[in-house]
Design an enzyme around this catalytic site. Sequence first.
Site, PDB file in Angstrom:
ATOM      1  N   LYS A 180      95.820  30.273  72.303  1.00  0.00           N
ATOM      2  CA  LYS A 180      96.700  31.081  71.682  1.00  0.00           C
ATOM      3  C   LYS A 180      97.375  32.132  72.545  1.00  0.00           C
ATOM      4  O   LYS A 180      96.803  33.011  72.931  1.00  0.00           O
ATOM      5  CB  LYS A 180      96.196  31.530  70.539  1.00  0.00           C
ATOM      6  CG  LYS A 180      97.250  32.088  69.296  1.00  0.00           C
ATOM      7  CD  LYS A 180      96.784  33.509  68.539  1.00  0.00           C
ATOM      8  CE  LYS A 180      96.778  34.682  69.091  1.00  0.00           C
ATOM      9  NZ  LYS A 180      98.105  35.249  69.654  1.00  0.00           N
ATOM     10  N   GLU A 254      86.583  38.829  78.356  1.00  0.00           N
ATOM     11  CA  GLU A 254      86.985  39.566  79.446  1.00  0.00           C
ATOM     12  C   GLU A 254      87.860  40.834  78.907  1.00  0.00           C
ATOM     13  O   GLU A 254      88.848  40.622  78.134  1.00  0.00           O
ATOM     14  CB  GLU A 254      88.018  38.778  80.516  1.00  0.00           C
ATOM     15  CG  GLU A 254      87.831  39.147  81.706  1.00  0.00           C
ATOM     16  CD  GLU A 254      89.256  40.166  81.956  1.00  0.00           C
ATOM     17  OE1 GLU A 254      88.944  41.406  81.910  1.00  0.00           O
ATOM     18  OE2 GLU A 254      90.111  39.738  82.333  1.00  0.00           O
ATOM     19  N   CYS A 289      93.483  45.533  83.180  1.00  0.00           N
ATOM     20  CA  CYS A 289      92.109  45.577  82.747  1.00  0.00           C
ATOM     21  C   CYS A 289      91.283  46.249  84.098  1.00  0.00           C
ATOM     22  O   CYS A 289      90.308  46.937  83.804  1.00  0.00           O
ATOM     23  CB  CYS A 289      91.541  44.489  82.214  1.00  0.00           C
ATOM     24  SG  CYS A 289      91.798  42.846  82.939  1.00  0.00           S
ATOM     25  N   GLU A 391      90.512  53.385  77.681  1.00  0.00           N
ATOM     26  CA  GLU A 391      91.462  52.733  78.548  1.00  0.00           C
ATOM     27  C   GLU A 391      92.778  53.133  77.884  1.00  0.00           C
ATOM     28  O   GLU A 391      93.160  52.899  76.743  1.00  0.00           O
ATOM     29  CB  GLU A 391      91.218  51.346  78.155  1.00  0.00           C
ATOM     30  CG  GLU A 391      92.075  50.339  78.929  1.00  0.00           C
ATOM     31  CD  GLU A 391      91.615  48.727  78.909  1.00  0.00           C
ATOM     32  OE1 GLU A 391      91.624  48.220  77.736  1.00  0.00           O
ATOM     33  OE2 GLU A 391      91.684  48.261  79.934  1.00  0.00           O
TER      34      GLU A 391
HETATM   35  P1  NAI Z   1      94.582  42.645  71.410  1.00  0.00           P
HETATM   36  O1  NAI Z   1      93.034  42.567  71.896  1.00  0.00           O
HETATM   37  O2  NAI Z   1      94.708  43.029  69.939  1.00  0.00           O
HETATM   38  O3  NAI Z   1      95.247  41.096  71.919  1.00  0.00           O
HETATM   39  C1  NAI Z   1      94.915  40.363  72.568  1.00  0.00           C
HETATM   40  C2  NAI Z   1      95.031  38.841  72.037  1.00  0.00           C
HETATM   41  O4  NAI Z   1      94.252  38.824  70.959  1.00  0.00           O
HETATM   42  C3  NAI Z   1      96.325  38.500  71.586  1.00  0.00           C
HETATM   43  O5  NAI Z   1      96.551  37.300  71.742  1.00  0.00           O
HETATM   44  C4  NAI Z   1      96.230  38.912  69.975  1.00  0.00           C
HETATM   45  O6  NAI Z   1      97.059  38.312  69.303  1.00  0.00           O
HETATM   46  C5  NAI Z   1      94.709  38.496  69.836  1.00  0.00           C
HETATM   47  N1  NAI Z   1      94.150  38.813  68.687  1.00  0.00           N
HETATM   48  C6  NAI Z   1      94.366  40.364  67.991  1.00  0.00           C
HETATM   49  N2  NAI Z   1      93.508  40.227  66.955  1.00  0.00           N
HETATM   50  C7  NAI Z   1      93.115  39.161  67.035  1.00  0.00           C
HETATM   51  C8  NAI Z   1      91.810  38.744  65.777  1.00  0.00           C
HETATM   52  N3  NAI Z   1      91.530  39.653  64.958  1.00  0.00           N
HETATM   53  N4  NAI Z   1      91.229  37.494  65.998  1.00  0.00           N
HETATM   54  C9  NAI Z   1      91.529  36.912  66.916  1.00  0.00           C
HETATM   55  N5  NAI Z   1      92.823  37.101  67.841  1.00  0.00           N
HETATM   56  C10 NAI Z   1      93.127  38.461  67.864  1.00  0.00           C
HETATM   57  O7  NAI Z   1      95.323  43.779  72.293  1.00  0.00           O
HETATM   58  P2  NAI Z   1      96.642  44.463  72.030  1.00  0.00           P
HETATM   59  O8  NAI Z   1      96.385  44.952  70.562  1.00  0.00           O
HETATM   60  O9  NAI Z   1      97.671  44.007  72.412  1.00  0.00           O
HETATM   61  O10 NAI Z   1      96.256  45.688  73.000  1.00  0.00           O
HETATM   62  C11 NAI Z   1      95.396  46.704  72.727  1.00  0.00           C
HETATM   63  C12 NAI Z   1      94.600  47.417  73.781  1.00  0.00           C
HETATM   64  O11 NAI Z   1      93.934  46.419  74.158  1.00  0.00           O
HETATM   65  C13 NAI Z   1      95.309  47.714  74.905  1.00  0.00           C
HETATM   66  O12 NAI Z   1      95.831  49.108  74.946  1.00  0.00           O
HETATM   67  C14 NAI Z   1      94.310  47.679  75.944  1.00  0.00           C
HETATM   68  O13 NAI Z   1      93.551  48.712  76.189  1.00  0.00           O
HETATM   69  C15 NAI Z   1      93.495  46.641  75.547  1.00  0.00           C
HETATM   70  N6  NAI Z   1      93.851  45.284  76.268  1.00  0.00           N
HETATM   71  C16 NAI Z   1      92.971  45.034  77.371  1.00  0.00           C
HETATM   72  C17 NAI Z   1      93.547  43.895  78.152  1.00  0.00           C
HETATM   73  C18 NAI Z   1      92.683  43.325  79.102  1.00  0.00           C
HETATM   74  O14 NAI Z   1      93.168  42.318  80.088  1.00  0.00           O
HETATM   75  N7  NAI Z   1      91.432  43.631  79.411  1.00  0.00           N
HETATM   76  C19 NAI Z   1      94.801  43.006  77.561  1.00  0.00           C
HETATM   77  C20 NAI Z   1      95.553  43.345  76.497  1.00  0.00           C
HETATM   78  C21 NAI Z   1      94.967  44.541  75.913  1.00  0.00           C
END
Ligand code: NAI
Length: 489
Positions: A180, A254, A289, A391
């Site tokens: 996804k 991750e 990250c 973060e």
């Molecule tokens: P997120 O964790 O909500 O999104 C990442 C992925 O998870 C997307 O594909 C999203 O559609 C999916 N997702 C969201 N809610 C879900 C659920 N309940 N069940 C299954 N999949 C779900 O991250 P977001 O909201 O875009 O960013 C928020 C914060 O997360 C950022 O400010 C950052 O601090 C952190 N982040 C860290 C990342 C990393 O590489 N470690 C990457 C992106 C965000």
Amino acid sequence: MTTQEEVQLVPMLVGGEPTLAKAGGTISVGNPARLNRPIAKVPRALEDDVNTAVQAAYTAFQSWRRVQPRERGRIMLRIADAMEAAAEEIAVLIATETGNALAPQSRPEAKGAADVFRYFGGVAGELKGETVPLGEDLLVYNRREPIGVVGGIIPWNSPVLLGALKIAMSVTAGNTLVLKAAEDAPLGVLRMGNICNDFLPPGVLNVLTGYGEEAGAALAVHPLVRKLSFTGSTEVGKSIMHAAADRIVPVSLELGGKSPVVVYPDSDNDTVVQGVVAGMRFTRQGQSCTAGSRLFLHESIHDSFLEKLVSKLQALKVGDPLDEATDMGSIINQKQFDRVCQYIEDGIGQSGAELVLGGMPPQNGPLTEGYYVTPTVITRANNDWRVAREEIFGPVLVVVPWSDEEEVLRMANDSHYGLAAYVWCQNIKQALNAAHRIDSGWVQVNRGLGQIPGHSYGGFKMSGMGREFSLEGMLDSFTQRKSVTVNLA
Ligand code: NAI
Ligand code: MG
């Protein structure tokens, strides 16, 4: 101005076919460097669509698992060539949908994705088990078997590279995948999915687009998904782990980081300054990250180091991601932009905080045409402040001066995260001692660049579990070991 109705609808990939959402919903994909002006739309997958994709992956698994590993590797190598040939087109897609500047970030990401396929294609023959010496009358051996259908969920910050990792690791190991994409950055990933699909049997790779709470959550709880691999926020990571616990499926996470950068007094020079800028991932607007976002600077070099740092950061050109001269593009969306601004406001409002560079985004001029935040450095910070603990995922570097080595290593470890860390010190004995004492899955010594395929990468503490990027990571996280015991007596 383009409206959502006029932009192209880019289909998902299910069972080898371009596919729309059954309910007909779509999600607009915008260009954050143009305040999210629509550039395309993608299907809004719901539970029904997830079911179809998982079923396709489940069917494909029955034969894909039997394809010889080296043959799977050869397919990965062909994908690598095709990804390389399409790298420029993919780079432009990534830059347009994420706001990540072409020259420093999107182009290297597209090429890096090809490299990931090439690496895993090359090691495919190493999916081997071992024999166990339990005597002449017993033949005991272990096989590395694929797990089944993998549910992969990726974020928007480095979408194609992170997608390539999930695809290459799961599929090379003989699993099939439902991936996804993030709602903010699906276009590069869909393009990559189509390239893979030219070489893979139908259903081995399926790419869905949709919201996390809808498509992502449905994928995480699907009974035919036997392994979950997630990259994103710690908060969502927890919900993925809960879903995995309910069905006892292995999970790789991750997640985020607040990675410390420890600069010793012998390291007050331009090379280190450049390394700190690279480590903070300023050219990805800090949306990484592994960003080295907590800079522990020795008090004796504090002023002169920051002076050099500021002049390097001032030279970065912030603006249009597609302009070759741009060093730094825009934040991904309004929500993240607002979040980053709130952190800046909070940080500079703390008593004792000194704003060295940047601050709140400009109120007028060309940078108001997108979600632009300029490089921001706040010093004299306390390691307990929110800006030093949470973060930010923006171009905000928080500086904490230090004078005692024990104290700085204690502060470096005083975090619920443990993903990456950076030690800058000319005395190698001292540097390695520090590296060994820091609680992070990845410590770099006198280096600020990114991961290279081949070294295992993943977090300690709340930064996650499982390893990626390497043969061992693939073996540990994407295969299961079966022991066979044969009586030879
Ligand atoms: P997120 O964790 O909500 O999104 C990442 C992925 O998870 C997307 O594909 C999203 O559609 C999916 N997702 C969201 N809610 C879900 C659920 N309940 N069940 C299954 N999949 C779900 O991250 P977001 O909201 O875009 O960013 C928020 C914060 O997360 C950022 O400010 C950052 O601090 C952190 N982040 C860290 C990342 C990393 O590489 N470690 C990457 C992106 C965000
Ligand atoms: Mg979210």
